[in-house]
Design an enzyme around this catalytic site. Structure first.
Site, PDB file in Angstrom:
ATOM      1  N   LYS A 172       0.474  -1.206   0.044  1.00 41.69           N
ATOM      2  CA  LYS A 172      -0.150  -0.329   0.207  1.00 41.69           C
ATOM      3  C   LYS A 172       1.284   1.002  -0.025  1.00 41.69           C
ATOM      4  O   LYS A 172       2.388   1.396   0.962  1.00 41.69           O
ATOM      5  CB  LYS A 172      -0.976   0.274   1.161  1.00 41.69           C
ATOM      6  CG  LYS A 172      -2.113   0.782   0.592  1.00 41.69           C
ATOM      7  CD  LYS A 172      -2.684   0.448  -0.130  1.00 41.69           C
ATOM      8  CE  LYS A 172      -4.927   0.648  -0.163  1.00 41.69           C
ATOM      9  NZ  LYS A 172      -5.067   0.457  -0.940  1.00 41.69           N
ATOM     10  N   PRO A 226      -4.464   2.741  -8.658  1.00 41.85           N
ATOM     11  CA  PRO A 226      -5.146   4.122  -7.398  1.00 41.85           C
ATOM     12  C   PRO A 226      -5.752   3.576  -6.837  1.00 41.85           C
ATOM     13  O   PRO A 226      -6.066   2.093  -6.516  1.00 41.85           O
ATOM     14  CB  PRO A 226      -6.309   3.883  -9.120  1.00 41.85           C
ATOM     15  CG  PRO A 226      -6.145   3.550 -10.925  1.00 41.85           C
ATOM     16  CD  PRO A 226      -5.122   2.527  -9.872  1.00 41.85           C
ATOM     17  N   THR A 248     -14.136  -3.879 -10.786  1.00 41.25           N
ATOM     18  CA  THR A 248     -14.202  -4.011  -9.152  1.00 41.25           C
ATOM     19  C   THR A 248     -15.938  -4.533  -8.886  1.00 41.25           C
ATOM     20  O   THR A 248     -16.359  -5.358  -8.156  1.00 41.25           O
ATOM     21  CB  THR A 248     -13.976  -3.137  -7.659  1.00 41.25           C
ATOM     22  OG1 THR A 248     -12.636  -3.205  -8.607  1.00 41.25           O
ATOM     23  CG2 THR A 248     -14.210  -3.402  -6.814  1.00 41.25           C
ATOM     24  N   GLY A 255     -19.344   1.932  -6.747  1.00 43.04           N
ATOM     25  CA  GLY A 255     -21.162   1.220  -6.235  1.00 43.04           C
ATOM     26  C   GLY A 255     -21.924   1.754  -6.286  1.00 43.04           C
ATOM     27  O   GLY A 255     -22.846   1.477  -7.073  1.00 43.04           O
TER      28      GLY A 255
END
Length: 340
Positions: free
Chosen positions: A72, A110, A146, A181
């Site tokens: 990360k 990203p 995703t 989402g």
């Protein structure tokens, strides 16, 4: 117990901002993890984020069957700060320079606060970056992957909880209508699901109207009486207080670090609420990006990998039931086994 292979914390020479790169594991191969550009009360909070998210990335890659470990990058902004374009470029250059020091043991993409164009900027200092725009030779936005992986996971959740993979007629509360989402909500609506949707940005209400979904505040959506709660914003949503107020049968979504602490998984289990570990559900982005850029797989192979998220989740649920543990414990044990 300290488990990370390497952590670099540096004051960026160009930006003056704290640059944090955490490499959790390279046991399976190059560590992967997004670059987060976010404001924190203290830079140490950014370090805690990097440590937690990089460890989760190791589990995500292992359970996705990828030959990679977890890492990360965190660029820690002061609370309330919004970097001007010049400072943003300088910070991304600093991150790229630190990543280059690792000599290929870690590559970034990203994350919160960054996108494909920012990967081009980081790429000025290192080649160990992915998800650049397609026009710049990358795979572009990872959010479609995703979202597709999340919907595959939701089908597995529906099968485990309700006996059928079909989301038609089932009710879902999607909390967070960002790039991922919003796509998840659209895919569920196209499948005939009933939706409650929420976002902190009131402009996202237009998507609710377009999909025929019920608009709610994030607080209302969290406690909506639905079949499945779908966290799709920032983490930390599931706490002892929020779990006690849930009125759903299952929780599964692409938001990272949904549990405030690992013990909250037990609270969900005790309430007979099926929780799908977020690092399994959200693996579609890294699967699709690495398949295209690092492993040069065909679109058909990418689709098969995304669909396999459902199979992995089904195995996790079966192991949890067999061993009398939570899905969280079962997923962690399997990830550790795969990662050696």
């Amino acid at each position: 117990m300290f488990s990370h292979e390497r952590i670099i914390i540096r004051r960026g020479p160009e930006s003056g901002l704290p640059i944090i790169v955490a490499v959790h594991s390279t046991a399976l191969g190059t560590a992967l993890g997004g670059c987060r550009l976010k404001a924190y009360p203290q830079w140490q909070d950014g370090l805690a984020d990097a440590l937690r998210l990089s460890a989760a990335m190791t589990d995500k890659c292992a359970l996705a069957g990828l030959p990679n470990g977890g890492g990360k990058t965190v660029i820690a902004l002061p609370t309330g700060a919004t970097p001007d374009p010049g400072l943003r470029v300088a910070a991304l250059h600093d991150a790229g320079s630190v990543i280059e020091e690792l000599g290929g043991h870690y590559a970034t993409g990203p994350d919160v606060g960054t996108g494909p164009d920012d990967m081009v900027t980081i790429g000025h200092r290192t080649n160990h970056v992915f998800c650049r725009p397609a026009g710049a030779g990358g795979s572009g936005d990872s959010s479609p992957g995703t979202a597709a992986g999340t919907v595959a996971a939701l089908r597995a959740v529906c099968r485990a909880r309700f006996g059928s993979t079909d989301p038609a007629g089932r009710s879902f509360a999607v909390v967070g209508l960002g790039r991922v989402g919003g796509r998840v909500a659209r895919l569920l609506a196209e499948s005939g699901a009933k939706l409650v949707v929420a976002d902190v940005d009131p402009a996202k209400r237009s998507l609710a109207d377009e999909l025929g979904a019920t608009w709610a505040t994030p607080e209302e959506a969290l406690t909506a009486a639905v079949d499945v709660l779908v966290p799709a914003a920032l983490g930390g949503l599931l706490t002892p207080t929020s779990v006690a107020a849930l009125r759903c049968a299952a929780v599964a979504g692409p938001a990272n670090n949904q549990l405030d602490t690992p013990a909250t998984a037990d609270l969900l289990h005790n309430r007979d609420i099926l929780w799908a570990p977020d690092y399994v559900v959200s693996a579609g982005g890294v699967i699709s990006a690495t398949a295209v850029e690092l492993h040069h797989e065909s679109p058909q192979q990418v689709t098969a990998r995304l669909d396999a998220i459902a199979d992995t989740l089904t195995e996790v649920f079966a192991s949890a039931q067999r061993d009398g543990v939570t899905p969280s414990a079962a997923a962690t044990a399997e990830a550790r086994r795969r990662a050696g």
